[in-house]
Scaffold this motif. Structure first.
Motif, PDB file in Angstrom:
ATOM      1  N   GLU A 164       0.753  -1.102   0.083  1.00 30.58           N
ATOM      2  CA  GLU A 164       0.042  -0.203   0.164  1.00 30.58           C
ATOM      3  C   GLU A 164       0.974   1.363  -0.057  1.00 30.58           C
ATOM      4  O   GLU A 164       0.617   2.142  -0.583  1.00 30.58           O
ATOM      5  N   LYS A 165       1.800   1.117   0.889  1.00 29.80           N
ATOM      6  CA  LYS A 165       2.817   2.394   0.965  1.00 29.80           C
ATOM      7  C   LYS A 165       3.443   2.607  -0.212  1.00 29.80           C
ATOM      8  O   LYS A 165       3.813   3.910  -0.520  1.00 29.80           O
ATOM      9  N   ALA A 166       3.854   1.556  -1.221  1.00 27.70           N
ATOM     10  CA  ALA A 166       4.886   1.708  -2.015  1.00 27.70           C
ATOM     11  C   ALA A 166       3.886   1.971  -3.403  1.00 27.70           C
ATOM     12  O   ALA A 166       4.406   2.183  -4.533  1.00 27.70           O
ATOM     13  N   GLY A 167       2.582   1.871  -3.257  1.00 30.20           N
ATOM     14  CA  GLY A 167       1.628   1.834  -4.605  1.00 30.20           C
ATOM     15  C   GLY A 167       1.769   0.660  -5.455  1.00 30.20           C
ATOM     16  O   GLY A 167       1.590   0.873  -6.461  1.00 30.20           O
ATOM     17  N   THR A 168       2.286  -0.584  -4.844  1.00 29.26           N
ATOM     18  CA  THR A 168       2.261  -1.746  -5.817  1.00 29.26           C
ATOM     19  C   THR A 168       1.246  -2.711  -5.411  1.00 29.26           C
ATOM     20  O   THR A 168       0.643  -2.695  -4.232  1.00 29.26           O
ATOM     21  N   LYS A 169       1.141  -3.632  -6.184  1.00 32.05           N
ATOM     22  CA  LYS A 169       0.048  -4.801  -6.197  1.00 32.05           C
ATOM     23  C   LYS A 169       0.696  -5.858  -5.023  1.00 32.05           C
ATOM     24  O   LYS A 169      -0.037  -6.449  -4.413  1.00 32.05           O
ATOM     25  N   TYR A 170       2.061  -5.990  -5.049  1.00 32.59           N
ATOM     26  CA  TYR A 170       2.701  -7.042  -4.435  1.00 32.59           C
ATOM     27  C   TYR A 170       3.760  -6.608  -3.477  1.00 32.59           C
ATOM     28  O   TYR A 170       4.251  -5.717  -3.731  1.00 32.59           O
ATOM     29  N   ALA A 171       3.928  -7.286  -2.258  1.00 42.38           N
ATOM     30  CA  ALA A 171       5.155  -7.122  -1.634  1.00 42.38           C
ATOM     31  C   ALA A 171       5.586  -8.418  -0.673  1.00 42.38           C
ATOM     32  O   ALA A 171       4.699  -9.240  -0.235  1.00 42.38           O
ATOM     33  N   VAL A 172       6.699  -8.736  -0.959  1.00 44.16           N
ATOM     34  CA  VAL A 172       7.312  -9.926  -0.327  1.00 44.16           C
ATOM     35  C   VAL A 172       8.248  -9.470   0.600  1.00 44.16           C
ATOM     36  O   VAL A 172       9.380  -9.025   0.481  1.00 44.16           O
ATOM     37  N   ALA A 173       8.051 -10.115   1.987  1.00 45.52           N
ATOM     38  CA  ALA A 173       9.333  -9.794   3.212  1.00 45.52           C
ATOM     39  C   ALA A 173      10.159 -10.659   2.960  1.00 45.52           C
ATOM     40  O   ALA A 173      10.247 -11.593   2.539  1.00 45.52           O
ATOM     41  N   THR A 174      11.587 -10.036   3.502  1.00 43.24           N
ATOM     42  CA  THR A 174      12.655 -10.731   3.212  1.00 43.24           C
ATOM     43  C   THR A 174      13.431 -10.453   4.578  1.00 43.24           C
ATOM     44  O   THR A 174      13.097  -9.667   5.440  1.00 43.24           O
ATOM     45  N   VAL A 175      14.425 -11.416   4.692  1.00 47.80           N
ATOM     46  CA  VAL A 175      15.322 -11.047   6.089  1.00 47.80           C
ATOM     47  C   VAL A 175      16.043  -9.725   6.199  1.00 47.80           C
ATOM     48  O   VAL A 175      16.383  -9.437   7.228  1.00 47.80           O
ATOM     49  N   ASN A 176      16.380  -9.479   5.131  1.00 52.14           N
ATOM     50  CA  ASN A 176      16.974  -7.920   5.107  1.00 52.14           C
ATOM     51  C   ASN A 176      16.977  -7.277   3.548  1.00 52.14           C
ATOM     52  O   ASN A 176      16.388  -7.736   2.593  1.00 52.14           O
ATOM     53  N   ASN A 213      19.189   1.337  11.446  1.00 51.48           N
ATOM     54  CA  ASN A 213      19.421   2.774  11.200  1.00 51.48           C
ATOM     55  C   ASN A 213      18.377   3.582  10.121  1.00 51.48           C
ATOM     56  O   ASN A 213      18.366   4.550   9.711  1.00 51.48           O
ATOM     57  N   LYS A 214      17.610   2.772   9.433  1.00 47.93           N
ATOM     58  CA  LYS A 214      16.721   2.989   8.476  1.00 47.93           C
ATOM     59  C   LYS A 214      15.598   3.919   9.139  1.00 47.93           C
ATOM     60  O   LYS A 214      15.233   3.836  10.374  1.00 47.93           O
ATOM     61  N   ILE A 215      14.640   4.354   8.301  1.00 47.28           N
ATOM     62  CA  ILE A 215      13.720   5.296   8.842  1.00 47.28           C
ATOM     63  C   ILE A 215      12.633   4.441   9.932  1.00 47.28           C
ATOM     64  O   ILE A 215      12.197   5.211  10.649  1.00 47.28           O
ATOM     65  N   ILE A 216      12.158   3.492   9.449  1.00 43.57           N
ATOM     66  CA  ILE A 216      11.719   2.409  10.292  1.00 43.57           C
ATOM     67  C   ILE A 216      12.506   1.144  10.468  1.00 43.57           C
ATOM     68  O   ILE A 216      13.149   0.785   9.420  1.00 43.57           O
ATOM     69  N   THR A 217      12.513   0.611  11.476  1.00 42.13           N
ATOM     70  CA  THR A 217      13.254  -0.614  11.753  1.00 42.13           C
ATOM     71  C   THR A 217      12.648  -1.982  12.301  1.00 42.13           C
ATOM     72  O   THR A 217      11.505  -1.774  13.154  1.00 42.13           O
ATOM     73  N   THR A 218      12.913  -3.079  11.897  1.00 38.47           N
ATOM     74  CA  THR A 218      12.471  -4.316  12.628  1.00 38.47           C
ATOM     75  C   THR A 218      13.721  -5.016  13.361  1.00 38.47           C
ATOM     76  O   THR A 218      13.799  -6.069  13.413  1.00 38.47           O
ATOM     77  N   GLY A 219      14.682  -4.346  13.608  1.00 34.60           N
ATOM     78  CA  GLY A 219      16.100  -4.846  13.953  1.00 34.60           C
ATOM     79  C   GLY A 219      16.767  -5.221  12.736  1.00 34.60           C
ATOM     80  O   GLY A 219      17.799  -4.747  12.469  1.00 34.60           O
ATOM     81  N   GLY A 220      16.202  -5.984  11.857  1.00 40.46           N
ATOM     82  CA  GLY A 220      16.693  -6.408  10.559  1.00 40.46           C
ATOM     83  C   GLY A 220      15.701  -6.866   9.855  1.00 40.46           C
ATOM     84  O   GLY A 220      15.014  -7.570  10.364  1.00 40.46           O
ATOM     85  N   GLY A 221      15.681  -6.632   8.540  1.00 42.73           N
ATOM     86  CA  GLY A 221      14.525  -6.904   7.754  1.00 42.73           C
ATOM     87  C   GLY A 221      14.646  -6.307   6.280  1.00 42.73           C
ATOM     88  O   GLY A 221      15.368  -5.417   6.230  1.00 42.73           O
ATOM     89  N   GLY A 222      13.787  -6.808   5.285  1.00 38.99           N
ATOM     90  CA  GLY A 222      13.544  -6.152   4.075  1.00 38.99           C
ATOM     91  C   GLY A 222      12.229  -6.412   3.576  1.00 38.99           C
ATOM     92  O   GLY A 222      11.388  -7.280   4.040  1.00 38.99           O
ATOM     93  N   MET A 223      12.104  -5.966   2.367  1.00 39.61           N
ATOM     94  CA  MET A 223      10.846  -6.067   1.623  1.00 39.61           C
ATOM     95  C   MET A 223      11.284  -5.951   0.164  1.00 39.61           C
ATOM     96  O   MET A 223      11.948  -5.076  -0.212  1.00 39.61           O
ATOM     97  N   LEU A 224      10.468  -6.714  -0.858  1.00 41.87           N
ATOM     98  CA  LEU A 224      10.605  -6.485  -2.187  1.00 41.87           C
ATOM     99  C   LEU A 224       9.096  -6.171  -2.714  1.00 41.87           C
ATOM    100  O   LEU A 224       8.267  -6.719  -2.196  1.00 41.87           O
ATOM    101  N   VAL A 225       9.136  -5.135  -3.538  1.00 45.87           N
ATOM    102  CA  VAL A 225       7.637  -4.865  -4.115  1.00 45.87           C
ATOM    103  C   VAL A 225       7.697  -4.896  -5.678  1.00 45.87           C
ATOM    104  O   VAL A 225       8.742  -4.422  -6.320  1.00 45.87           O
ATOM    105  N   THR A 226       6.636  -5.203  -6.077  1.00 45.75           N
ATOM    106  CA  THR A 226       6.341  -5.221  -7.734  1.00 45.75           C
ATOM    107  C   THR A 226       5.000  -5.292  -7.936  1.00 45.75           C
ATOM    108  O   THR A 226       4.030  -5.692  -6.901  1.00 45.75           O
ATOM    109  N   ASN A 227       4.691  -4.794  -9.102  1.00 50.20           N
ATOM    110  CA  ASN A 227       3.490  -5.125  -9.758  1.00 50.20           C
ATOM    111  C   ASN A 227       3.292  -6.264 -10.501  1.00 50.20           C
ATOM    112  O   ASN A 227       2.126  -6.702 -10.988  1.00 50.20           O
ATOM    113  N   ASN A 228       4.088  -7.073 -10.748  1.00 47.42           N
ATOM    114  CA  ASN A 228       4.205  -8.290 -11.540  1.00 47.42           C
ATOM    115  C   ASN A 228       3.766  -9.750 -10.582  1.00 47.42           C
ATOM    116  O   ASN A 228       4.741  -9.997  -9.570  1.00 47.42           O
TER     117      ASN A 228
END
Ligand SMILES: *Cc1c(COP(=O)(O)O)cnc(C)c1O
Length: 398
Positions: free
Chosen positions: A56-68, A210-225
């Motif tokens: 929703e924040k990125a304005g994409t259809k999909y997001a997949v959470a990753t370890v960083n 150090n990022k603007i929001i944190t989970t301690g460590g984590g990441g996300m990939l977003v795409t419309n595909n």
């Protein structure tokens, strides 16, 4: 909600850190819920919810959470079809993660200089390199010097300010190159009204400490595909094709984010807007008080940008004041104030010395003169005043 000043800003101990997390919302509550219900690992409602909020924040259809964020970049490169011995255009003025991710995929980064005004990947250099430094042969675009296939463009939005994407998207379309946005420093920043990370074919985010929001460590990939989103989930969860028999048709990765961390991410996301407002207020205060100091130049937001000022960074111009960024760093250190230069440009990094590169004088100049100042979301006005006073003291006693 209003951000509270965290004890971690340590003004009571007289030390002002560069950037620390702000834990001020429902983090405890959501994490406790994971512990209470036993949903602590990589399945669970918070992973799904965090992905939904992120898309929703990125304005994409999909997001997949990753370890960083680095893992997200690695998977993004695989999704768009980067193969061993390909080349990927990458910003040279960046933290090293995107260049490393290119090497994980067996490909080579081709480093592109920064522009002087906003310090981002220079779109005109991208266009120039693709038009002049490459040739087409049998439908494949190749680097004139290395003869490697150019397979993708990876602009990095640094310091919370967007790259000028339009010329990059246009030339990418011309040569059918996917654009992977490294938006790990850009969460919440807007390019011509659109959220960075959601503009190219794939975007990557990081929730490092150090990022603007944190989970301690984590990441996300977003795409419309849709295919890529499914493939990303598959590759980040060990490429399991039959969960009963444990049949795997390809080599996957264990790049999952746990439900505990996703719970923290959901709580942090609820505060994102207030965090950005706090960062922008801090930037305004620096702007108002450092703007007239000789030899200090301040970051400027482009007309087409709404940045977050995630990492507030100034340039210390050696000629004007007889100052230099590393001496100022030491001076601030003596005042118990932490500051930091930008990263060694990646084309100069010993870890990436084998790569092809165009000349990158701007990144080299910015590397020598830039200094990031304390800018935690919870930075108190008193602590910020100390930073301002320390810089004034340095500049005026030169
Ligand atoms: C933080 C960051 C990343 C990813 O970091 P992780 O620590 O792996 O989450 C990638 N690129 C840039 C430019 C970064 O600043």
């Amino acid at each position: 909600m209003t951000a509270t000043i965290s004890p971690a800003t340590l003004s009571s101990t007289g030390f002002v850190p560069l950037i620390v997390p702000q834990i001020g919302g429902s983090e405890w509550k959501y994490v406790k819920e994971c512990l209470d219900t036993n949903w602590v690992s990589s399945a669970g409602g918070y992973v799904d919810l965090f992905e939904t909020i992120m898309a929703e924040k990125a304005g994409t259809k999909y997001a997949v959470a990753t370890v960083n964020g680095t893992a997200a970049l690695h998977i993004a490169l695989l999704l768009v079809g980067v193969e061993p011995e390909d080349e990927v255009l990458v910003s040279t003025l960046s933290f090293i993660a995107p260049a490393n991710a290119v090497r994980y995929a067996g490909a080579w980064p081709m480093f592109i200089d920064a522009e002087l005004k906003h310090w981002q990947m220079d779109a005109s250099q991208v266009v120039y390199f693709l038009e002049q430094g490459c040739y087409y042969k049998q439908g494949v675009l190749r680097n004139r010097r290395t003869h490697r296939r150019i397979k993708a463009i990876l602009p990095v939005h640094i310091l919370g300010h967007p790259v000028n994407l339009d010329p990059i998207l246009a030339v990418a379309e011309k040569y059918e190159l996917p654009v992977i946005e490294d938006a790990t420093e850009g969460l919440g920043a807007k390019y011509r009204g659109r959220s960075v990370g959601g503009i190219g074919q794939v975007g990557c985010f990081s929730f490092n400490g150090n990022k603007i929001i944190t989970t301690g460590g984590g990441g996300m990939l977003v795409t419309n595909n849709a295919d890529w989103a499914g493939r990303a989930k598959y590759l980040t969860t060990q490429a399991k094709d039959d969960p009963i028999e444990y049949v795997h048709n390809t080599i996957g990765y264990n790049y999952r984010l746990t439900n505990i961390l996703a719970a923290m991410g959901c709580a942090q996301m609820e505060q994102l807007d207030s965090f950005i407002n706090a960062k922008r207020r801090i930037a305004q205060r620096y702007q108002a008080s450092l703007g007239k100091l000789p030899g200090i130049s301040l970051p400027e937001e482009a007309d087409w940008a709404r940045g977050t000022f995630w990492m507030y960074t100034v340039l210390v111009e050696p000629v004007a004041t007889n100052t230099d960024s590393r001496k100022l760093l030491k001076h601030l250190g003596a005042w118990h104030i932490q500051s930091r230069p930008l990263w060694q440009p990646l084309h100069q990094s010993p870890a990436h010395r084998e790569n092809d590169v165009t000349s990158c004088p701007v990144a080299e100049k910015l590397y020598s003169s830039a200094l990031s100042l304390p800018c935690s979301v919870g930075l108190s006005p008193a602590d910020q005043n100390s930073v301002i006073e320390a810089i004034r003291d340095y500049v005026t006693t030169r």
